[in-house]
Design an enzyme around this catalytic site. Structure first.
Site, mmCIF file in Angstrom:
data_model
loop_
_atom_site.group_PDB
_atom_site.id
_atom_site.type_symbol
_atom_site.label_atom_id
_atom_site.label_comp_id
_atom_site.label_asym_id
_atom_site.label_seq_id
_atom_site.Cartn_x
_atom_site.Cartn_y
_atom_site.Cartn_z
ATOM 1 N N HIS A 313 0.855 -1.188 0.000
ATOM 2 C CA HIS A 313 0.000 0.000 0.000
ATOM 3 C C HIS A 313 0.885 1.230 0.000
ATOM 4 O O HIS A 313 1.935 1.236 0.636
ATOM 5 C CB HIS A 313 -0.900 -0.005 1.252
ATOM 6 C CG HIS A 313 -2.043 0.942 1.124
ATOM 7 N ND1 HIS A 313 -1.942 2.270 1.440
ATOM 8 C CD2 HIS A 313 -3.308 0.735 0.684
ATOM 9 C CE1 HIS A 313 -3.111 2.841 1.209
ATOM 10 N NE2 HIS A 313 -3.950 1.949 0.750
ATOM 11 N N ASP A 371 -7.964 -5.642 0.448
ATOM 12 C CA ASP A 371 -8.445 -6.475 -0.647
ATOM 13 C C ASP A 371 -7.992 -7.919 -0.557
ATOM 14 O O ASP A 371 -8.506 -8.774 -1.280
ATOM 15 C CB ASP A 371 -7.969 -5.880 -1.987
ATOM 16 C CG ASP A 371 -8.678 -4.586 -2.272
ATOM 17 O OD1 ASP A 371 -9.828 -4.459 -1.837
ATOM 18 O OD2 ASP A 371 -8.080 -3.704 -2.906
HETATM 19 N N1 ACO Z 1 4.078 -7.706 -4.773
HETATM 20 C C1 ACO Z 1 5.413 -7.704 -4.980
HETATM 21 N N2 ACO Z 1 6.215 -6.622 -4.849
HETATM 22 C C2 ACO Z 1 5.619 -5.482 -4.518
HETATM 23 C C3 ACO Z 1 4.228 -5.392 -4.273
HETATM 24 C C4 ACO Z 1 3.457 -6.560 -4.420
HETATM 25 N N3 ACO Z 1 2.122 -6.548 -4.212
HETATM 26 N N4 ACO Z 1 3.893 -4.126 -3.949
HETATM 27 C C5 ACO Z 1 5.040 -3.424 -3.982
HETATM 28 N N5 ACO Z 1 6.083 -4.249 -4.319
HETATM 29 C C6 ACO Z 1 7.515 -3.858 -4.377
HETATM 30 C C7 ACO Z 1 7.831 -3.090 -5.649
HETATM 31 O O1 ACO Z 1 8.223 -3.936 -6.682
HETATM 32 C C8 ACO Z 1 8.929 -2.160 -5.165
HETATM 33 O O2 ACO Z 1 10.099 -2.922 -5.077
HETATM 34 P P1 ACO Z 1 11.545 -2.198 -5.387
HETATM 35 O O3 ACO Z 1 11.692 -1.133 -4.350
HETATM 36 O O4 ACO Z 1 12.541 -3.302 -5.267
HETATM 37 O O5 ACO Z 1 11.452 -1.644 -6.779
HETATM 38 C C9 ACO Z 1 8.531 -1.830 -3.725
HETATM 39 O O6 ACO Z 1 7.745 -2.964 -3.288
HETATM 40 C C10 ACO Z 1 7.693 -0.559 -3.613
HETATM 41 O O7 ACO Z 1 6.585 -0.687 -4.495
HETATM 42 P P2 ACO Z 1 5.939 0.521 -5.289
HETATM 43 O O8 ACO Z 1 5.154 -0.024 -6.445
HETATM 44 O O9 ACO Z 1 6.978 1.557 -5.579
HETATM 45 O O10 ACO Z 1 4.957 1.100 -4.187
HETATM 46 P P3 ACO Z 1 3.727 2.032 -4.439
HETATM 47 O O11 ACO Z 1 3.480 2.719 -3.159
HETATM 48 O O12 ACO Z 1 3.948 2.875 -5.656
HETATM 49 O O13 ACO Z 1 2.541 1.012 -4.793
HETATM 50 C C11 ACO Z 1 0.705 -0.460 -4.640
HETATM 51 C C12 ACO Z 1 1.542 0.602 -3.925
HETATM 52 C C13 ACO Z 1 0.266 0.033 -6.038
HETATM 53 C C14 ACO Z 1 -0.563 -0.715 -3.830
HETATM 54 C C15 ACO Z 1 1.537 -1.741 -4.778
HETATM 55 O O14 ACO Z 1 1.923 -2.197 -3.504
HETATM 56 C C16 ACO Z 1 0.794 -2.848 -5.535
HETATM 57 O O15 ACO Z 1 0.831 -2.876 -6.763
HETATM 58 N N6 ACO Z 1 0.114 -3.794 -4.802
HETATM 59 C C17 ACO Z 1 -0.652 -4.816 -5.435
HETATM 60 C C18 ACO Z 1 -1.994 -4.244 -5.871
HETATM 61 C C19 ACO Z 1 -2.920 -3.991 -4.706
HETATM 62 O O16 ACO Z 1 -3.127 -4.835 -3.849
HETATM 63 N N7 ACO Z 1 -3.547 -2.813 -4.725
HETATM 64 C C20 ACO Z 1 -4.529 -2.442 -3.697
HETATM 65 C C21 ACO Z 1 -4.183 -1.172 -3.033
HETATM 66 S S1 ACO Z 1 -5.293 -0.902 -1.705
HETATM 67 C C22 ACO Z 1 -6.688 -0.310 -2.403
HETATM 68 O O17 ACO Z 1 -6.734 0.279 -3.436
HETATM 69 C C23 ACO Z 1 -7.895 -0.585 -1.618
#
Ligand code: ACO
Length: 436
Positions: A313, A371
């Site tokens: 998140h 979720d």
């Molecule tokens: N699985 C694997 N790796 C992940 C995940 C994941 N679900 N989420 C983040 N990471 C990793 C990224 O690859 C990144 O790694 P790095 O630093 O080595 O490059 C690091 O964690 C940071 O991730 P970002 O994408 O930069 O974080 P951001 O804050 O931009 O994204 C997000 C947050 C979009 C929610 C992300 O965690 C994600 O895609 N999660 C899966 C989708 C999800 O569950 N969304 C629901 C959000 S809650 C809602 O809307 C109710």
């Protein structure tokens, strides 16, 4: 904006004179540096794609402490609201600033329930869609179409219009979402019943048929109500910011909320519950618990493009408090339906356990979000996977409208107009086509 509580000095290494910027304190949470005069004073913009360090507005509605894993609606912890209030009380809180007393609750419920029917003509609009359309495509269209049906409440600058459109949107969303579902199923539409609760009415409109009476199961009714409460608002997330930006042009509330629905659809936002359940089902079909290790390796491999959906998140860097509440609801619903051994629930628990102990997730502070479990609850209730984001949109409507109304009432509100760091071609001349 109030007087500055502090100031920040911005200095430059190239000899440009330094400037002072006002700093304001919120009631809780990080302070903000006011950069509104930065361009005027320096000719420079700030650069913050994804709004990682930018507060786009001031708001008194929802507060999140991502490090503590705390979520407050108007100061009340989500855990207390989920245990002691129903969704319509939560709507009252978000819209008007406080929980209703007994009389206010009765009045508010009556107002909402009196607006649950939709213009009959909307059914004919609905029929223009293919039956196999994704429900979010249909819901986006239906919400946008509301501005064509309710002309008498489309002036965003009129407080009475804002109030009536807020009530209409909250009241009619369950009807619209269930219409989209019934249309897809080819079943007769069910009209709302005013004696039922908000969630009970929605369950009946979704799963009832004219052939027999529909008995609302109180455990499922409560579970759905909790899903609605947990998704009701989440401060300046992507869809809420979309609603604010869209509404900042002065467009009507139905159009602004339709923009929010469209934004919510994406898998990185509201579409995550659908994506999460598809992920769990895919994993289950391809070997289940035995393949969890292999799947986790894919998730950790940056080149695979696979993410553990329902994890991570932007704001929560500790457990999402909604995920814990959803996990409890998940257990209650599965027990009520005799599905305690549900393989997907077991798989989700196994994935969560592995992820919470794995360095990749620990280092990046990735925890389950709401979720991760909400899909399992919805599936157990009988809601098809492609309707999940529609349920989220239904619940979030109150948050969107409360945030939109707060923005319109804010004397500092202006049309949203971000700037850019331009990296394209400098000025050049168009040559005749024969010479290009
Ligand atoms: N699985 C694997 N790796 C992940 C995940 C994941 N679900 N989420 C983040 N990471 C990793 C990224 O690859 C990144 O790694 P790095 O630093 O080595 O490059 C690091 O964690 C940071 O991730 P970002 O994408 O930069 O974080 P951001 O804050 O931009 O994204 C997000 C947050 C979009 C929610 C992300 O965690 C994600 O895609 N999660 C899966 C989708 C999800 O569950 N969304 C629901 C959000 S809650 C809602 O809307 C109710």
């Amino acid at each position: 904006m109030k007087q500055a509580d502090n100031k920040a000095t911005l200095s430059f290494s190239n000899g440009t004179p330094s400037i002072d910027l006002p700093v304001y304190q919120g009631s809780i949470g990080p302070d903000v540096i006011d950069i509104r005069k930065l361009y005027g004073q320096t000719g420079m913009f700030t650069y913050d794609p994804g709004f990682l360090s930018t507060a786009s507005c001031q708001s008194a509605i929802t507060y999140i402490d991502g490090d503590k894993g705390e979520l407050l609606y108007r100061g009340y912890p989500i855990e207390q609201l989920a245990a002691q209030c129903d969704f319509l009380e939560t709507c009252h809180l978000l819209l008007y600033g406080d929980l209703p007393n007994v009389q206010q609750k009765a009045d508010f419920n009556k107002r909402v329930i009196n607006h649950t029917m939709v213009n009959e003509q909307l059914q004919f609009f609905l029929r223009g869609f293919r039956r196999d359309a994704h429900p979010m495509a249909v819901i986006t269209g239906l919400v946008g179409a509301m501005s064509a049906f309710y002309h008498d409440s489309t002036d965003i600058n009129n407080p009475e219009h804002r109030e009536i459109s807020a009530i209409r949107l909250i009241a009619k969303m369950p009807t619209l979402v269930s219409l989209a579902y019934k249309y897809k199923m080819g079943q007769p539409y069910m009209y709302p019943r005013n004696e039922l609760s908000y969630s009970g009415n929605f369950l009946r409109m979704m799963f009832g048929t004219p052939c027999e009476d529909y008995q609302v199961n109180p455990v499922l009714e409560r579970a759905l109500d909790r899903i609605f409460i947990l998704h009701a608002d989440h401060e300046q997330n992507a869809s809420t910011s979309t609603v604010r930006l869209c509404g900042s042009s002065g467009t009507n509330p139905f159009a602004a909320i339709a923009a929010g629905v469209a934004c919510l659809w994406g898998p990185a936002h509201g579409g995550a519950n659908e994506a999460c359940l598809n992920m769990l089902e895919g994993l289950q079909a391809n070997g289940g618990a035995e393949k969890v290790g292999e799947f986790m390796n894919q998730v950790k491999d940056k080149n695979s493009g696979v993410r553990l959906m329902g994890f991570g998140h932007r704001v929560y860097k500790n457990y999402d408090p909604r995920a814990k509440l959803m996990q409890d609801t998940c257990k209650e619903v599965l027990a009520e339906l005799g599905l305690e051994k549900d393989p997907l629930f077991k798989l989700a628990m196994a994935l969560e356990k592995i992820a919470l102990e794995d360095d990749y997730f620990v280092q990046r502070k990735l925890y389950p979000n709401v979720d991760f479990y909400s899909g399992i609850v919805q599936r157990a209730i009988g809601i098809p996977v492609n309707m999940f984001t529609g349920i989220f949109a239904l619940a979030r409507t109150v948050g969107w409208i409360a945030q939109l109304n707060e923005m319109i009432g804010d004397p500092e509100y202006k049309i949203g107009r971000p700037r850019q760091l331009f990296t394209g071609s400098k000025r050049r001349e168009v040559s005749p086509i024969s010479q290009r």
